[in-house]
Structures are given as C-alpha cells and as structure tokens.
Motif scaffolding. Structure first.
Motif, PDB file in Angstrom:
ATOM      1  N   ILE A   1       0.858  -1.183   0.000  1.00 49.21           N
ATOM      2  CA  ILE A   1       0.000   0.000   0.000  1.00 49.21           C
ATOM      3  C   ILE A   1       0.889   1.226   0.000  1.00 49.21           C
ATOM      4  O   ILE A   1       1.717   1.413   0.902  1.00 49.21           O
ATOM      5  CB  ILE A   1      -0.947  -0.021   1.208  1.00 49.21           C
ATOM      6  N   LEU A   2       0.731   2.031  -1.032  1.00 51.59           N
ATOM      7  CA  LEU A   2       1.523   3.254  -1.139  1.00 51.59           C
ATOM      8  C   LEU A   2       1.147   4.185   0.014  1.00 51.59           C
ATOM      9  O   LEU A   2      -0.032   4.412   0.268  1.00 51.59           O
ATOM     10  CB  LEU A   2       1.227   3.924  -2.477  1.00 51.59           C
ATOM     11  N   GLN A   3       2.154   4.716   0.713  1.00 43.72           N
ATOM     12  CA  GLN A   3       1.852   5.443   1.939  1.00 43.72           C
ATOM     13  C   GLN A   3       1.353   6.858   1.680  1.00 43.72           C
ATOM     14  O   GLN A   3       0.742   7.461   2.546  1.00 43.72           O
ATOM     15  CB  GLN A   3       3.088   5.472   2.835  1.00 43.72           C
ATOM     16  N   CYS A   4       1.624   7.389   0.499  1.00 43.37           N
ATOM     17  CA  CYS A   4       1.108   8.724   0.192  1.00 43.37           C
ATOM     18  C   CYS A   4      -0.324   8.579  -0.313  1.00 43.37           C
ATOM     19  O   CYS A   4      -0.561   7.857  -1.279  1.00 43.37           O
ATOM     20  CB  CYS A   4       1.973   9.376  -0.877  1.00 43.37           C
ATOM     21  N   LYS A   5      -1.266   9.226   0.354  1.00 42.73           N
ATOM     22  CA  LYS A   5      -2.647   9.008  -0.090  1.00 42.73           C
ATOM     23  C   LYS A   5      -3.241  10.227  -0.779  1.00 42.73           C
ATOM     24  O   LYS A   5      -4.241  10.097  -1.464  1.00 42.73           O
ATOM     25  CB  LYS A   5      -3.518   8.554   1.081  1.00 42.73           C
ATOM     26  N   ARG A   6      -2.669  11.373  -0.576  1.00 46.77           N
ATOM     27  CA  ARG A   6      -3.260  12.559  -1.205  1.00 46.77           C
ATOM     28  C   ARG A   6      -2.178  13.591  -1.461  1.00 46.77           C
ATOM     29  O   ARG A   6      -1.248  13.736  -0.664  1.00 46.77           O
ATOM     30  CB  ARG A   6      -4.316  13.144  -0.282  1.00 46.77           C
ATOM     31  N   MET A   7      -2.305  14.323  -2.582  1.00 50.55           N
ATOM     32  CA  MET A   7      -1.386  15.426  -2.847  1.00 50.55           C
ATOM     33  C   MET A   7      -2.200  16.648  -3.232  1.00 50.55           C
ATOM     34  O   MET A   7      -3.072  16.562  -4.091  1.00 50.55           O
ATOM     35  CB  MET A   7      -0.439  15.069  -3.990  1.00 50.55           C
TER      36      MET A   7
ATOM     37  N   PHE B   1      -0.275  11.541   4.234  1.00 47.28           N
ATOM     38  CA  PHE B   1       0.169  10.156   4.315  1.00 47.28           C
ATOM     39  C   PHE B   1      -0.772   9.326   5.158  1.00 47.28           C
ATOM     40  O   PHE B   1      -1.571   9.863   5.936  1.00 47.28           O
ATOM     41  CB  PHE B   1       1.594  10.100   4.875  1.00 47.28           C
ATOM     42  N   ILE B   2      -0.614   8.000   5.015  1.00 47.55           N
ATOM     43  CA  ILE B   2      -1.530   7.070   5.682  1.00 47.55           C
ATOM     44  C   ILE B   2      -1.419   7.165   7.192  1.00 47.55           C
ATOM     45  O   ILE B   2      -2.398   6.998   7.902  1.00 47.55           O
ATOM     46  CB  ILE B   2      -1.219   5.633   5.188  1.00 47.55           C
ATOM     47  N   ASN B   3      -0.228   7.503   7.695  1.00 44.03           N
ATOM     48  CA  ASN B   3      -0.082   7.574   9.146  1.00 44.03           C
ATOM     49  C   ASN B   3      -0.625   8.876   9.721  1.00 44.03           C
ATOM     50  O   ASN B   3      -0.461   9.143  10.899  1.00 44.03           O
ATOM     51  CB  ASN B   3       1.383   7.381   9.548  1.00 44.03           C
ATOM     52  N   GLY B   4      -1.279   9.688   8.891  1.00 42.97           N
ATOM     53  CA  GLY B   4      -1.919  10.893   9.389  1.00 42.97           C
ATOM     54  C   GLY B   4      -1.059  12.135   9.300  1.00 42.97           C
ATOM     55  O   GLY B   4      -1.538  13.245   9.529  1.00 42.97           O
ATOM     56  N   LYS B   5       0.227  11.969   8.978  1.00 45.35           N
ATOM     57  CA  LYS B   5       1.108  13.129   8.880  1.00 45.35           C
ATOM     58  C   LYS B   5       0.949  13.795   7.517  1.00 45.35           C
ATOM     59  O   LYS B   5       0.473  13.188   6.565  1.00 45.35           O
ATOM     60  CB  LYS B   5       2.553  12.679   9.043  1.00 45.35           C
ATOM     61  N   GLN B   6       1.347  15.050   7.434  1.00 46.49           N
ATOM     62  CA  GLN B   6       1.416  15.696   6.123  1.00 46.49           C
ATOM     63  C   GLN B   6       2.727  16.449   5.988  1.00 46.49           C
ATOM     64  O   GLN B   6       3.341  16.825   6.979  1.00 46.49           O
ATOM     65  CB  GLN B   6       0.232  16.611   5.883  1.00 46.49           C
ATOM     66  N   ARG B   7       3.144  16.613   4.729  1.00 45.79           N
ATOM     67  CA  ARG B   7       4.436  17.251   4.483  1.00 45.79           C
ATOM     68  C   ARG B   7       4.245  18.277   3.370  1.00 45.79           C
ATOM     69  O   ARG B   7       3.690  17.960   2.323  1.00 45.79           O
ATOM     70  CB  ARG B   7       5.451  16.193   4.074  1.00 45.79           C
ATOM     71  N   GLU B   8       4.675  19.488   3.625  1.00 45.50           N
ATOM     72  CA  GLU B   8       4.498  20.544   2.638  1.00 45.50           C
ATOM     73  C   GLU B   8       5.852  20.876   2.018  1.00 45.50           C
ATOM     74  O   GLU B   8       6.838  21.042   2.726  1.00 45.50           O
ATOM     75  CB  GLU B   8       3.898  21.787   3.303  1.00 45.50           C
ATOM     76  N   VAL B   9       5.881  20.941   0.693  1.00 40.78           N
ATOM     77  CA  VAL B   9       7.108  21.256  -0.026  1.00 40.78           C
ATOM     78  C   VAL B   9       6.860  22.521  -0.821  1.00 40.78           C
ATOM     79  O   VAL B   9       5.893  22.596  -1.589  1.00 40.78           O
ATOM     80  CB  VAL B   9       7.510  20.109  -0.980  1.00 40.78           C
ATOM     81  N   SER B  10       7.717  23.508  -0.650  1.00 46.21           N
ATOM     82  CA  SER B  10       7.570  24.729  -1.438  1.00 46.21           C
ATOM     83  C   SER B  10       8.250  24.524  -2.785  1.00 46.21           C
ATOM     84  O   SER B  10       9.385  24.046  -2.843  1.00 46.21           O
ATOM     85  CB  SER B  10       8.209  25.896  -0.696  1.00 46.21           C
TER      86      SER B  10
ATOM     87  N   GLY C   1       5.964   9.174   5.161  1.00 46.12           N
ATOM     88  CA  GLY C   1       5.254  10.055   6.072  1.00 46.12           C
ATOM     89  C   GLY C   1       5.899  10.133   7.442  1.00 46.12           C
ATOM     90  O   GLY C   1       5.561  10.994   8.233  1.00 46.12           O
ATOM     91  N   GLU C   2       6.825   9.216   7.712  1.00 42.71           N
ATOM     92  CA  GLU C   2       7.515   9.267   8.997  1.00 42.71           C
ATOM     93  C   GLU C   2       8.522  10.408   8.983  1.00 42.71           C
ATOM     94  O   GLU C   2       8.944  10.868   7.918  1.00 42.71           O
ATOM     95  CB  GLU C   2       8.262   7.948   9.241  1.00 42.71           C
TER      96      GLU C   2
END
Lengths: 137, 409
Positions: free
Chosen positions: A20-26, A76-85, A106-107
C-alpha cells in the motif's frame, strides 16, 4: 485452567502480502499572478495529468492560492502531512519533488545507525556464554 | 465457532438490485424493466418524515416507474430533496468521489468492483439505519467469511494448537482491534458527522462525543451463561470465544458508536461485498495478502500455568518416558548473575531446553519450550477446505492430520 491465550494484534508488514503506497493525497497550490508559480502552472498543465493517471491510488487536488508561493502538500496514511515549497522551480524540478513525496512514508526523517532493523528475532540468537570458542586464561 | 451463514446471506444480497433511492434520476430510467422488490421496500422505515406532503418513499418510487418522463421528474425531486436531507450519501455521488476511486486502486481491486458498493460498505448502521443502504448485511457476511478463512488456516496448519490459543490467534488476525488497525492502514478517514452531502469516500458513522457513554447495546452484554464452559465457548460463542453475543446492528441504529466499531464493520463489509461481486478466489487472495501476511508469533500467545505438570501429563498420554530435567551447563552459580541451562529429557530424547537465572526458572522454561514444540507442530503438506472449492484450479482434497487435542489436566 492449565493454559490460556494472550490477546495481541498481528503486526502489519507492508509489501509482504499487499503493498500500500503510503502517500494518499497530494494538494497542488499555485497562484495565477505570481511569477514564482510559472513552473507550477506549466507542471499542472503538462506533466500532472500523466503522473496522476499513473498513480490512481493517490488523490490529487489542485487549488489556487492567490498571493502565495506555490506548494505541494502530501498527506500520508499515518496521518502526517508534508508541505514542499516549489517556488521558482521549473517543470522537471517539480516532478522530482512530487516523486519524493510519492515515495515518502510520512515518517519523520531519522538517521538510522543500525545495519538492519527487523521485527524478526535474530537468526544467531542471543549471545550465550556456553557456545563458541572458549577463552583460555 | 460461529456457524457459517454464507448461503443465506449471499442469496439475499445477490438479488437484482431494486430501484432504491427514490430521488435518483438515473436508476429510474435504467431500471424500469426490473421487477421491484416490494418486500425490501417495506423495510424502509427511516426519513419518511423529511419528505414533503406526507409523500413516502413508496409513493415516489411507484410513481417513478409509471411516469412517462422519469428523468425530468427525478430532477425536480432532486431539487426538492437536497442531499442534506439524506442520512448517508446518495449512491449516485460515488462515481464523483476521488477518495473512493483512490481507495479502490490502493487496495488493488479490479475496476469491475463498483464504487457504489464500496461507498455502501463505508456506511455504518449508526449513520443510516436503512438496511438497504448501510453495511450491516455485508458486514455479517464478511465476518463469517473472515472467521472461516482464518479458522481453516489455523486448524489445518497447526493441528495441535490448543483451543485457547486458536481463540487468541483469531483475535490477533481478525479481532475488532486488528480490523480497526487494518482500516487505518488502508488510509480510511472518518467523516466528522454522517450526512448526504458528505464525501462518500469517508467512513460514515455517528461519533461518540467525549464524555458520552457507550450505547446500551455495546455497554451491557449479557453472557450466554454464567458458568461458561470451554465446550460452550467452542460450540456457541463466536470465533474469539467471547462470553457474550455481538450486538445486533439494528440496536446500533442512530446511536453514537466508537470509531473502532465502525472501522471493523467497514473491513468486514468490504470482504463480504468482494465475495458477492468478485467471487471467492479473489477474496481468498485478498485475505492472504491483507490478513494472513501480517506478522504473528504464535509461540508468544501461550500463557502456561504449570508447564512441568502439563508436560508430564502429555508424556504419559503419548506413551513417552516421564520427562526428567537435567542441568546442561551453568555459569556463576555463586555470583550475582547466575545462568543455568536446563534440558528436559524423555529417556534419551531432549524435548526442550531453557535458560534461567535459577534452576527452577530454567526447568520451567525448558518444559514450556517442550510443550510449545509439541503444540506448534506444522505438517508439511496441507490442503485447506476452501482450496478445493470451485471447478477450475481447485486442488484435490487430501485429508489433513487431526490431533486428539490438548492435554487435559
């Protein structure tokens, strides 16, 4: 009651059975007027449709954010999010950033200083004083 | 173990779909030739008060089938009944949901598995009490399937496993906590509040507010019997050997429930709907990939009370010589950290070995190791019953080993 069972939960091993790909939304944010969004607008028009059709398991949203620098937010699936400028980046550089987000788990980024991290117990077992070569004093 | 109700549930669910939502513009146009299920429509009890002019769902659906231009009429009805009036998202909106499509491909499900069904598996009875729209029936089917596949895997692969360990292993693979964990690892997000206007890709259930008590169906569970024997747990209770029955989904209608309850019902309903739409071979593959592939050390589930006594009873039963514990090696007997390695022998055969900081601890560990080695025996060639189902590609049945069971002390 000679014997009883302990209640636990089986641990997931992503990729052993199903992967399961860990990135779920962009989320893609851009500005219609700012010059820093020029590459982002180009990316959204040209490269994003192909990338999105290649990864149907990721949900893609595109929304304007006027007066702001362009950014990509990965959820990400673990509930975290990461923002890239992606300010002032061109089409190809943005694609690399998107691929980084796709591959991320997501870790938090943590330096691992052990050669192997495993949930299985070691094949060699715990060190025992009764095996191996004896030390002669 | 719970008895299998697949045939009964399956035929009920496999019936051709009736035009369900009255206000849907497409179903009325496409399904005019299909026979309506009057018995199913009589089940609709909810939300009739929200329709204007005392018009019930029955009247609308009947008039739709008779009218000349159903599409136009349905559009006007859709305007009259906004999505906010529905308790759960309309099946029509499933096609537009990006979350649902992403979830389907994340689980590697084929595109012939309809998004509308996937959306239905996400609706818990606490959000929509209508059995035609919530996942209660699919969930009970999926629960039976999951327990069937797990039980046959455990019983065929580990024929000597004691029943308490079987219960614990079932709980670890498909227990409520495990299913809720699986749902979160699939990336399921829960809606803040259920409703017709919510994205159908979100888990729909009525949330328990902080400080609120559990609904009575979940809170007070009367045990089957007050003196529950192991035989009773095997015959009557569910696959986890619970002391009380599971709550009836009808009792949870419109009652706030915890997230774990809704998430486990989703996973079960998904397995049930996969069985109905894609057939059992694909469900078996899905089960192997998502459930059996999880890591569970069966040896860590054992909790012995008197392993030395159990071992001597086992040896007497099997006709082995009585077990004798012998010291194999030791280190630092008079120090602060003594280590003793003790083996349990039956005649000349070493049954088990254990290390401990006292002679007694090492002996008990050795006996437990010997018992685990006996109970966790795994035959090489195993045919599970479900692998012989189906015409093409089915294996020939080879009888499995059946053990006489655990030691009775």
């Amino acid at each position: 009651m000679p014997l009883s069972g302990l209640r636990t939960v089986a641990k997931a091993q992503n990729g052993v059975g199903a992967f399961i790909l860990q990135c779920k939304r962009m989320d893609f944010h851009y500005c219609d007027f700012g010059g820093s969004s020029r590459g982002m607008k180009d990316f959204i028009q040209t490269a994003l449709p192909r990338f999105a059709s290649k990864y149907p398991q990721i949900e893609f949203t595109v929304s304007p954010r006027p007066g702001q620098h362009p950014a990509i937010v990965g959820h990400f699936i673990n509930g975290k999010q990461r923002e890239v400028s992606v300010r002032k980046l061109d089409n190809r550089q943005i694609l690399e950033k998107v691929k980084e987000l796709r591959d991320a788990s997501g870790e938090k980024l943590v330096r691992s200083n052990k050669p192997v991290t495993s949930t299985n117990e070691s094949v060699r077992g715990i060190w025992s004083p009764f095996h191996g070569s004896r030390v002669k004093i | 173990m719970k008895r299998l109700r697949i045939a009964r549930c399956g035929t009920q669910l496999l019936a051709p779909s009736a035009p369900r939502r009255p206000s849907c513009p497409c179903t009325a146009a496409f399904q005019r030739n299909s026979t309506p299920h009057n018995h199913r429509r009589s089940l609709t009890v909810q939300a009739t008060a929200q329709l204007p002019d005392g018009e019930t769902r029955h009247d609308i659906a009947a008039s739709e089938e008779l009218s000349e231009e159903p599409l136009k009429r349905a559009h006007s009805q859709a305007r009259r009944h906004p999505p906010e009036a529905l308790p759960s998202p309309h099946p029509r909106s499933a096609k537009q949901s990006a979350k649902l499509a992403a979830l389907r491909s994340r689980l590697s499900l084929p595109s012939r598995f309809p998004l509308e069904t996937l959306a239905r598996t996400l609706v818990h009875p606490s959000a929509d009490p209508d059995p035609a729209f919530n996942n209660a029936s699919l969930s009970s089917l999926g629960s039976s399937l999951l327990s069937y596949y797990t039980t046959e895997h455990l019983f065929c692969n580990y024929p000597r496993l004691p029943i308490d360990i079987v219960f614990a292993a079932q709980y670890a693979y498909i227990g409520p906590k495990a299913l809720a964990t699986i749902a979160s690892e699939w990336g399921i997000e829960a809606a803040a509040h259920p409703g017709g206007e919510v994205d159908p890709g979100l888990l729909q259930f009525l949330r328990l507010r902080s400080g609120e008590q559990l609904p009575p169906a979940l809170r007070r569970r009367t045990p089957y019997k007050w003196n529950l024997t192991k035989t009773h747990r095997i015959l009557v209770s569910d696959e986890f050997g619970s002391t009380s029955a599971e709550p009836n989904p009808e009792d949870l209608a419109k009652k706030p429930v915890p997230l774990e309850e809704a998430a486990q019902s989703f996973v079960r309903a998904l397995v049930g709907s996969l069985h109905l739409h894609l057939g059992s071979p694909l469900v078996k593959r899905f089960f192997r990939d998502h459930f059996l592939s999880r890591q569970l050390d069966l040896a860590s589930l054992f909790d012995f009370r008197h392993p030395t006594r159990d071992l001597s009873r086992l040896c007497a039963r099997e006709g082995f010589e009585a077990p004798v514990a012998r010291l194999i090696s030791e280190s630092g007997r008079l120090s602060r950290h003594p280590v003793f390695v003790v083996g349990v022998y039956s005649g000349k055969d070493k049954l088990g070995e254990g290390a401990g900081s006292s002679l007694d601890e090492a002996r008990v560990r050795a006996a437990a190791a010997a018992l685990k080695a006996w109970y966790l025996y795994k035959p090489l060639d195993v045919t599970v019953p479900s692998s012989t189902e189906g015409g093409v590609g089915a294996e020939a049945w080879k009888p499995n080993m059946i053990d006489c069971g655990e030691v009775i002390v």
